[in-house]
Motif scaffolding. Structure first.
Motif, mmCIF file in Angstrom:
data_model
loop_
_atom_site.group_PDB
_atom_site.id
_atom_site.type_symbol
_atom_site.label_atom_id
_atom_site.label_comp_id
_atom_site.label_asym_id
_atom_site.label_seq_id
_atom_site.Cartn_x
_atom_site.Cartn_y
_atom_site.Cartn_z
ATOM 1 N N LEU A 137 0.653 -1.405 -0.165
ATOM 2 C CA LEU A 137 0.077 -0.203 -0.095
ATOM 3 C C LEU A 137 0.725 1.192 -0.148
ATOM 4 N N THR A 138 0.488 2.105 -0.959
ATOM 5 C CA THR A 138 0.941 3.269 -0.785
ATOM 6 C C THR A 138 0.179 4.534 -0.347
ATOM 7 N N ILE A 139 0.166 5.270 0.616
ATOM 8 C CA ILE A 139 -0.348 6.335 1.415
ATOM 9 C C ILE A 139 0.508 7.538 0.702
ATOM 10 N N GLN A 140 -0.433 8.459 0.396
ATOM 11 C CA GLN A 140 -0.185 10.231 -0.075
ATOM 12 C C GLN A 140 -0.785 10.679 0.709
ATOM 13 N N VAL A 141 0.303 11.407 1.567
ATOM 14 C CA VAL A 141 -0.570 12.805 1.805
ATOM 15 C C VAL A 141 -0.049 13.863 1.293
ATOM 16 N N PRO A 142 -1.310 14.695 1.513
ATOM 17 C CA PRO A 142 -0.958 16.272 0.702
ATOM 18 C C PRO A 142 -0.669 17.257 1.472
ATOM 19 N N HIS A 143 -0.721 18.105 0.987
ATOM 20 C CA HIS A 143 -0.784 19.259 2.280
ATOM 21 C C HIS A 143 -1.508 19.445 2.901
ATOM 22 N N GLY A 144 -1.736 19.934 3.824
ATOM 23 C CA GLY A 144 -2.856 20.424 5.037
ATOM 24 C C GLY A 144 -2.382 20.669 5.922
ATOM 25 N N CYS A 145 -1.146 21.847 6.217
ATOM 26 C CA CYS A 145 -0.988 22.736 7.218
ATOM 27 C C CYS A 145 -0.644 23.966 7.007
ATOM 28 N N LYS A 146 -2.009 24.469 5.857
ATOM 29 C CA LYS A 146 -2.590 25.234 5.513
ATOM 30 C C LYS A 146 -0.628 26.553 5.308
ATOM 31 N N GLY A 147 -0.457 25.671 4.383
ATOM 32 C CA GLY A 147 1.108 26.802 4.376
ATOM 33 C C GLY A 147 1.995 26.042 4.935
ATOM 34 N N ASN A 148 2.501 25.302 6.243
ATOM 35 C CA ASN A 148 3.212 24.936 7.067
ATOM 36 C C ASN A 148 3.743 23.661 7.133
#
Length: 172
Positions: A41-52
């Motif tokens: 399985l490949t997990i993708q985690v995009p932006h989510g830190c509002k620019g941080n």
């Protein structure tokens, strides 16, 4: 007793990072896995830190004690690449995994983290042909905020577990 898995010493590898937005929320690249078989399985985690930047990601395994008892758990979890390492509290591998934690990173907000791991897919009840398996993803930001993609908020990363082919019991 459930053992929490921790991935330490993660170095940012160009092959696993992409500045291209793949998804609006955390996701699993693979769409289906076969019950009882080893799956990658490949997990993708995009932006989510509002620019941080992101400083830690926790992939929560859907393994409650009831799930383990019912054989509906993603077990024998291991990293795929050698540059990150699983370490348990007892330094022994276990079938029971709560989470994979990727820490010690500073991932810019414009990047998408991809982390690949493998494990054994759960077994389906005899009368069920397919069922979604959900993984909660928690993203910790450098400004001490948290982004969550969970079952509770309807945004968990998921993969569909499908029935093993006829005549195949799913175990190796």
């Amino acid at each position: 007793m459930k053992i929490k898995q921790t991935l330490l010493g993660l170095s940012i590898a160009g092959a696993l990072l992409s500045s291209q937005m793949v998804s609006a929320h955390s996701s699993i690249v693979e769409k289906e896995i076969i019950e009882g078989q080893r799956a990658y399985l490949t997990i993708q985690v995009p932006h989510g830190c509002k620019g941080n930047p992101t400083k830690k990601i926790s992939i929560q395994m859907p393994n409650t004690q009831d799930d383990l008892d019912d054989e509906w758990a993603f077990t024998s979890v291991q990293p795929v690449l050698s540059w990150y390492k699983i370490k348990t509290e007892t330094d022994k591998m276990t079938e029971q995994v709560n989470a994979i934690n990727i820490s010690g990173i500073t991932l810019p907000s414009a990047y998408v983290l991809k982390a690949e791991f493998r494990g054994r897919a759960p077994l389906l009840p005899h009368d069920v042909e397919s069922q979604k398996l959900n993984f909660d993803i928690i993203q910790y930001c450098t400004d001490n905020t948290v982004s969550e993609w969970t079952v509770e908020n309807g945004k968990a990363a998921s993969v569909t577990v499908v029935k093993a082919p006829e005549g195949h019991d799913g175990h190796h």
